[in-house]
Design a protein around this motif. Structure first.
Motif, short mmCIF file in Angstrom:
data_model
loop_
_atom_site.label_atom_id
_atom_site.label_comp_id
_atom_site.label_asym_id
_atom_site.label_seq_id
_atom_site.Cartn_x
_atom_site.Cartn_y
_atom_site.Cartn_z
N MET A 65 0.83 -1.22 0.00
CA MET A 65 0.00 0.00 0.00
C MET A 65 0.86 1.26 0.00
O MET A 65 0.56 2.22 -0.70
CB MET A 65 -0.95 0.00 1.20
CG MET A 65 -2.09 -0.97 1.07
SD MET A 65 -3.23 -0.79 2.46
CE MET A 65 -3.89 -2.44 2.56
N GLN A 66 1.90 1.25 0.80
CA GLN A 66 2.78 2.42 0.93
C GLN A 66 3.49 2.76 -0.37
O GLN A 66 3.59 3.92 -0.76
CB GLN A 66 3.81 2.16 2.04
CG GLN A 66 4.82 3.26 2.23
CD GLN A 66 4.24 4.46 2.96
OE1 GLN A 66 3.41 4.33 3.83
NE2 GLN A 66 4.68 5.64 2.59
N PHE A 67 4.00 1.73 -1.05
CA PHE A 67 4.87 1.99 -2.20
C PHE A 67 4.27 1.66 -3.56
O PHE A 67 4.90 1.93 -4.58
CB PHE A 67 6.18 1.20 -2.04
CG PHE A 67 6.99 1.66 -0.87
CD1 PHE A 67 7.63 2.89 -0.90
CD2 PHE A 67 7.08 0.89 0.28
CE1 PHE A 67 8.38 3.33 0.17
CE2 PHE A 67 7.81 1.33 1.37
CZ PHE A 67 8.45 2.55 1.32
N TRP A 68 3.05 1.10 -3.59
CA TRP A 68 2.50 0.71 -4.88
C TRP A 68 1.03 1.06 -5.04
O TRP A 68 0.64 1.68 -6.02
CB TRP A 68 2.72 -0.79 -5.08
CG TRP A 68 2.35 -1.31 -6.43
CD1 TRP A 68 2.73 -0.81 -7.64
CD2 TRP A 68 1.51 -2.43 -6.71
NE1 TRP A 68 2.19 -1.56 -8.67
CE2 TRP A 68 1.44 -2.56 -8.10
CE3 TRP A 68 0.83 -3.34 -5.91
CZ2 TRP A 68 0.72 -3.58 -8.72
CZ3 TRP A 68 0.12 -4.35 -6.52
CH2 TRP A 68 0.07 -4.46 -7.92
N VAL A 69 0.21 0.68 -4.07
CA VAL A 69 -1.24 0.86 -4.24
C VAL A 69 -1.62 2.33 -4.14
O VAL A 69 -2.33 2.84 -5.01
CB VAL A 69 -2.02 0.03 -3.19
CG1 VAL A 69 -3.51 0.32 -3.27
CG2 VAL A 69 -1.76 -1.46 -3.37
N PHE A 70 -1.19 3.00 -3.11
CA PHE A 70 -1.62 4.38 -2.84
C PHE A 70 -0.52 5.39 -3.11
O PHE A 70 -0.20 6.23 -2.29
CB PHE A 70 -2.13 4.51 -1.41
CG PHE A 70 -3.34 3.66 -1.15
CD1 PHE A 70 -4.52 3.89 -1.83
CD2 PHE A 70 -3.31 2.61 -0.22
CE1 PHE A 70 -5.65 3.10 -1.59
CE2 PHE A 70 -4.42 1.84 0.01
CZ PHE A 70 -5.59 2.08 -0.67
N VAL A 71 0.04 5.34 -4.29
CA VAL A 71 1.09 6.27 -4.66
C VAL A 71 0.54 7.45 -5.46
O VAL A 71 1.25 8.08 -6.21
CB VAL A 71 2.23 5.58 -5.46
CG1 VAL A 71 2.99 4.62 -4.57
CG2 VAL A 71 1.69 4.88 -6.69
N GLY A 72 -0.74 7.72 -5.30
CA GLY A 72 -1.35 8.82 -6.03
C GLY A 72 -1.47 8.50 -7.50
O GLY A 72 -1.83 7.40 -7.88
N ASP A 73 -1.16 9.45 -8.33
CA ASP A 73 -1.29 9.28 -9.78
C ASP A 73 -0.01 8.76 -10.42
O ASP A 73 0.08 8.68 -11.64
CB ASP A 73 -1.69 10.60 -10.42
CG ASP A 73 -3.08 11.02 -10.02
OD1 ASP A 73 -3.87 10.14 -9.63
OD2 ASP A 73 -3.40 12.21 -10.08
N ALA A 74 0.99 8.41 -9.62
CA ALA A 74 2.27 7.99 -10.19
C ALA A 74 2.15 6.73 -11.01
O ALA A 74 2.93 6.50 -11.92
CB ALA A 74 3.29 7.77 -9.06
N GLY A 75 1.15 5.88 -10.72
CA GLY A 75 1.01 4.64 -11.45
C GLY A 75 0.30 4.78 -12.79
O GLY A 75 0.24 3.85 -13.56
N LYS A 76 -0.24 5.95 -13.07
CA LYS A 76 -0.95 6.14 -14.35
C LYS A 76 0.05 6.24 -15.50
O LYS A 76 1.10 6.83 -15.38
CB LYS A 76 -1.80 7.43 -14.30
CG LYS A 76 -2.99 7.31 -13.42
CD LYS A 76 -3.82 8.56 -13.52
CE LYS A 76 -5.03 8.47 -12.64
NZ LYS A 76 -5.84 9.68 -12.68
N ARG A 77 -0.35 5.69 -16.62
CA ARG A 77 0.50 5.75 -17.80
C ARG A 77 -0.30 6.27 -18.95
O ARG A 77 -1.40 6.08 -19.14
CB ARG A 77 1.05 4.38 -18.13
CG ARG A 77 1.93 3.86 -17.01
CD ARG A 77 2.82 2.72 -17.51
NE ARG A 77 3.43 1.98 -16.48
CZ ARG A 77 4.37 2.39 -15.68
NH1 ARG A 77 4.80 3.60 -15.75
NH2 ARG A 77 4.91 1.61 -14.80
#
Length: 129
Positions: A117-129
């Motif tokens: 959760m800390q580093f992958w799930v709830f990283v804001g919009d950083a996971g959007k491509r």
């Protein structure tokens, strides 16, 4: 990032969700629903509650990010695999009792989930491509 407050909120949500799951399961079984259906329903409600509460309360994220929902769902599946591996092959290999393997799972999964959760799930919009 690794604040004591965030860890406390994470643990509080986890305890609440566990209580919610157990309560729903027992209520449904007491009202005549079969164990498999009661488990599936209670588990689903608990997972939805966990996502919503961890997002908003623990990680201060809005609940509108489809990428978070997908990552959270994958985290749940990874947790299922982890619990299977600990209570199955590892327990067999190390001759662990069911009590030891289930307690080990109950210790490992919250730590694993917090990291995800800390580093992958709830990283804001950083996971959007």
């Amino acid at each position: 990032m690794w604040s004591a407050g965030r860890i406390a909120r994470f643990a509080g949500v986890g305890a609440f969700v566990a209580l919610l799951y157990v309560s729903l399961f027992l209520l449904l079984v007491a009202n005549g629903l079969s164990h498999p259906f009661a488990n599936a329903f209670a588990f689903f409600i608990a997972v939805v509650a966990q996502y919503c509460l961890q997002a908003v309360f623990t990680f201060r994220q809005e609940i509108k990010n489809l990428y978070q929902v997908v990552r959270f769902s994958l985290m749940i599946l990874i947790g299922l695999v982890t619990s299977y591996v600990i209570t199955g092959p590892i327990a067999s290999l190390m001759a662990l009792t069911p009590l030891i393997s289930s307690v080990s799972t109950a210790i490992v999964l919250p730590v694993q989930n917090f990291i995800f959760m800390q580093f992958w799930v709830f990283v804001g919009d950083a996971g959007k491509r």
